[in-house]
Design an enzyme around this catalytic site. Sequence first.
Site, PDB file in Angstrom:
ATOM      1  N   GLY A  88       0.852  -1.237   0.080  1.00 18.40           N
ATOM      2  CA  GLY A  88      -0.133  -0.059   0.158  1.00 18.40           C
ATOM      3  C   GLY A  88       0.857   1.383  -0.062  1.00 18.40           C
ATOM      4  O   GLY A  88       0.286   2.313  -0.431  1.00 18.40           O
ATOM      5  N   ARG A  89       2.245   1.045   0.328  1.00 21.02           N
ATOM      6  CA  ARG A  89       2.934   2.105   0.441  1.00 21.02           C
ATOM      7  C   ARG A  89       4.301   1.978  -0.078  1.00 21.02           C
ATOM      8  O   ARG A  89       5.278   2.617   0.265  1.00 21.02           O
ATOM      9  CB  ARG A  89       2.789   2.951   1.575  1.00 21.02           C
ATOM     10  N   ASP A 121      -2.319   7.008   2.304  1.00 21.98           N
ATOM     11  CA  ASP A 121      -1.923   7.965   1.653  1.00 21.98           C
ATOM     12  C   ASP A 121      -0.570   7.419   0.688  1.00 21.98           C
ATOM     13  O   ASP A 121      -0.081   8.102  -0.291  1.00 21.98           O
ATOM     14  CB  ASP A 121      -1.471   9.225   2.319  1.00 21.98           C
ATOM     15  N   GLY A 122      -0.130   6.102   1.185  1.00 15.53           N
ATOM     16  CA  GLY A 122       1.021   5.754   0.369  1.00 15.53           C
ATOM     17  C   GLY A 122       2.451   6.540   0.780  1.00 15.53           C
ATOM     18  O   GLY A 122       3.356   6.176   0.162  1.00 15.53           O
ATOM     19  N   ARG A 172      14.501   0.345   0.075  1.00 19.08           N
ATOM     20  CA  ARG A 172      14.810  -0.774   0.664  1.00 19.08           C
ATOM     21  C   ARG A 172      15.281  -1.907  -0.351  1.00 19.08           C
ATOM     22  O   ARG A 172      14.667  -2.119  -1.245  1.00 19.08           O
ATOM     23  CB  ARG A 172      13.534  -1.409   1.241  1.00 19.08           C
ATOM     24  N   ARG A 179       6.682 -13.542   1.128  1.00 17.09           N
ATOM     25  CA  ARG A 179       6.441 -13.648   2.399  1.00 17.09           C
ATOM     26  C   ARG A 179       5.631 -14.691   2.489  1.00 17.09           C
ATOM     27  O   ARG A 179       4.923 -15.229   1.446  1.00 17.09           O
ATOM     28  CB  ARG A 179       5.438 -12.380   2.910  1.00 17.09           C
ATOM     29  N   ASP A 247       2.544 -11.645   7.331  1.00 19.86           N
ATOM     30  CA  ASP A 247       3.021 -10.785   6.129  1.00 19.86           C
ATOM     31  C   ASP A 247       4.450 -10.174   6.348  1.00 19.86           C
ATOM     32  O   ASP A 247       5.026  -9.600   5.370  1.00 19.86           O
ATOM     33  CB  ASP A 247       1.824  -9.922   5.592  1.00 19.86           C
ATOM     34  N   ASN A 248       5.021 -10.190   7.443  1.00 21.12           N
ATOM     35  CA  ASN A 248       6.202  -9.715   8.007  1.00 21.12           C
ATOM     36  C   ASN A 248       7.170 -10.886   8.091  1.00 21.12           C
ATOM     37  O   ASN A 248       8.222 -10.577   8.701  1.00 21.12           O
ATOM     38  CB  ASN A 248       5.973  -8.852   8.992  1.00 21.12           C
ATOM     39  N   ASP A 257      10.418  -5.186   7.647  1.00 19.69           N
ATOM     40  CA  ASP A 257       9.424  -4.479   8.177  1.00 19.69           C
ATOM     41  C   ASP A 257       9.838  -3.761   9.749  1.00 19.69           C
ATOM     42  O   ASP A 257       9.263  -4.322  10.822  1.00 19.69           O
ATOM     43  CB  ASP A 257       8.006  -4.991   8.051  1.00 19.69           C
TER      44      ASP A 257
HETATM   45  P1  AMP Z   1       2.822  -2.572   7.782  1.00 20.28           P
HETATM   46  O1  AMP Z   1       2.405  -2.101   9.038  1.00 20.28           O
HETATM   47  O2  AMP Z   1       3.869  -1.460   7.225  1.00 20.28           O
HETATM   48  O3  AMP Z   1       3.410  -4.017   7.644  1.00 20.28           O
HETATM   49  O4  AMP Z   1       1.427  -2.291   6.660  1.00 20.28           O
HETATM   50  C1  AMP Z   1       0.425  -3.151   6.845  1.00 20.28           C
HETATM   51  C2  AMP Z   1      -0.291  -2.793   5.619  1.00 20.28           C
HETATM   52  O5  AMP Z   1      -0.921  -1.259   5.473  1.00 20.28           O
HETATM   53  C3  AMP Z   1       0.381  -3.114   4.279  1.00 20.28           C
HETATM   54  O6  AMP Z   1      -0.424  -3.459   3.393  1.00 20.28           O
HETATM   55  C4  AMP Z   1       0.785  -1.653   3.929  1.00 20.28           C
HETATM   56  O7  AMP Z   1       1.204  -1.675   2.396  1.00 20.28           O
HETATM   57  C5  AMP Z   1      -0.512  -0.855   4.348  1.00 20.28           C
HETATM   58  N1  AMP Z   1      -0.158   0.512   4.860  1.00 20.28           N
HETATM   59  C6  AMP Z   1       0.738   0.875   5.669  1.00 20.28           C
HETATM   60  N2  AMP Z   1       0.976   2.311   5.986  1.00 20.28           N
HETATM   61  C7  AMP Z   1       0.096   2.777   4.762  1.00 20.28           C
HETATM   62  C8  AMP Z   1       0.199   4.141   4.066  1.00 20.28           C
HETATM   63  N3  AMP Z   1       0.521   5.038   4.543  1.00 20.28           N
HETATM   64  N4  AMP Z   1      -0.630   4.026   3.010  1.00 20.28           N
HETATM   65  C9  AMP Z   1      -1.037   3.015   2.333  1.00 20.28           C
HETATM   66  N5  AMP Z   1      -1.016   1.862   2.870  1.00 20.28           N
HETATM   67  C10 AMP Z   1      -0.224   1.655   3.902  1.00 20.28           C
HETATM   68 MG    MG Z   2       4.440  -5.329   6.354  1.00 15.09          MG
END
Ligand code: AMP
Ligand code: MG
Length: 477
Positions: A88-89, A121-122, A172, A179, A247-248, A257
Site C-alpha cells: 500500500g505504500r 496516503d502511500g 529498501r 512472504r 506478511d512480515n 518491516d
Molecule cells: P505494515 O504495518 O507496514 O506492515 O503495513 C500493513 C499494511 O498497511 C500493508 O498492506 C501496507 O502496505 C499498508 N500501509 C501502511 N501504511 C500505509 C500508508 N501510509 N498508505 C497506504 N497503505 C499503507
Molecule cells: Mg508489512
Amino acid sequence: MNPWSFDYSYRTLSEDFYQDAIPDTFADPRIALWNGPLAERLGFPASADTDTSLAAAFLGKPWREPTQPLAQAYAGHQFGHFTMLGDGRAILLGERRLSHGEHIDIQLKGSGRTPFSRRGDGRAALGPMLREYLISEAMHGLGIPTTRSLAVITTGENVHRTGLEPGAVLIRIAASHLRVGTFEFARAKDGQRLLPELISYALSRHPSAQLSDNPALTLFDAVLERQRRLIVEWMRVGFIHGVMNTDNMTLSGETIDYGPCAFMDRFNPQQVFSSIDESGRYAYSQQPIIAQWNLARFAETLLDFFAPNQVDAIRIAEERLDAFSQAFQDDWTQMMLGKIGLPNSPTQTPLIHALLDWMTRTRADFTGTFRGLSARVAAPHSGDDPEFVRWQMRWRDALTAEARTPEDIKDQLNRTNPLYIPRNHRVEEAISAAVIGNFAPVRALVTRLQTPYVEQTDGQADAEPGPDGPYHTFCGT
Ligand code: AMP
Ligand code: MG
C-alpha cells in the site's frame, strides 16, 4: 552496468501477484542518508553527490518504460486475523541481477499510493524511515540477516500524521519480498493454479541446499531452517520485532518491516514495545512460538503439495513443526552458551537459566550484562551484586575446565556479545535532530552501529541503557 535499468523476474509470475504502480514525483527530493558500500555493490554511485541529481534520479521525474514498477499482492495474518493486503505504500522499482545470477529487490517505501493503498496516503514520514534505515543497518552490522537500506530521501513535502511531518522515501533492498503472506494470498485467490508457480519461483529466488523431488517440501524445510536461525539471532541481541504477522515473515529468512521493533535494555522476557500489542502476543520470549505459529500458516498453504492425501500431508507438516521446536531449543541453548563463552554441553545449561533469572529479577541491562562478562573472566568487579558474584564463581569454574587461554575466551565473548546496539533513547535523539534538519547525529549513529562488537572512542553513550521508563513504538507511521 546501467544502474537505471532493472530486471523483473517477478513479472514471470501470473498477473494476480501484482499491479502496475508508478512512484510519485517530488519537486525537491534530497538525499538524507546514502549507503555508499551497498550502493556500490548494486551498481549505483558510491557517494551521494552534493547536488541533488541522485535524489532526482529516483524521485524527481516519472519512471517510464522500460522501467515497469509494481506493487505486490499479498495477504497475512495480522495479530491472528486473516486479511488481504498488498503493497500500500511500497513499490518495487525493479530487481538488480548480481554477477552470480541472484536477483535483489529495489523497493521504494513511501513513494505514493498504489492499487492496494485503500484509504492510506502511500506516503511515509521522515522519522520512521530514518528509524528503519538505522535499525536495519544495525542488524546488518550485528551479522543478522535483514533487508537493507540504500537511502532515505526527503521529499520536500509534508505528510499528515499526528500533525504535519516532513515526508521521506526509504529505498529498501531485499533478497526478495516474498512472504508467508504471499503464499496465503495465492491460496485464497486460486491455490491450485497459483501455488505451484509461486513455489517454483520462490525456489529460484532462494535456492535450497537440500535436494528433494518434492518442491513444496524442499521449500518448507528451507524456510523452517532460515526462520529458526533468524529468531535465534534476534534472541541473541535482545531484538523484539513487535509485529510478527505472517506478511512480515520472509521466505529468504531476512528480518523485514522495521515498524514497532526495538532492542531491549533491561531484561524482561515479557517485554513488548508496540503500542498496539496489548496482549503481549509479540513479546520477546513469545517470538519462537509465534514463528512456529506463522510457519504452521505457511504449511497450510502447501498441504495439497506435501502428499496426495490430506492425512499424510498433515502428518508431514506436524512432524516438521514439532521438530522446529526441538531444533530451536537446541540452537538457542548453543547460542546462549556461546554468549557465556562455554562450549555446547548440556551440563552447562543451568548456568544460562541462573543468569537469566538473576537478570530478570534485577532488570539487568541485557546487552551490557553479556558484554561485561569478558571483563570478568578473571575476577568479578568490585561493585557487582553478591548474587551475580556467586553466579560468576560457578561460571568461572566451568570456564577453567576449558583448555583455552583467558584471552581466547574474551575474544570469543566479544565476538558474540555486541557492545553497541541502537539504544532507544539514542535513536530518538538522533531522529529528533534530523527532523529539524540536523542529520549529523543520525549519520554518526549509523557509522557507530556498523561495527558493534568493536570498542570505539566516544562510544559510551551507545553502550549504556537509557533512562528507565516506558518506551512505546508505533506501527505504520
Ligand atoms: P505494515 O504495518 O507496514 O506492515 O503495513 C500493513 C499494511 O498497511 C500493508 O498492506 C501496507 O502496505 C499498508 N500501509 C501502511 N501504511 C500505509 C500508508 N501510509 N498508505 C497506504 N497503505 C499503507
Ligand atoms: Mg508489512
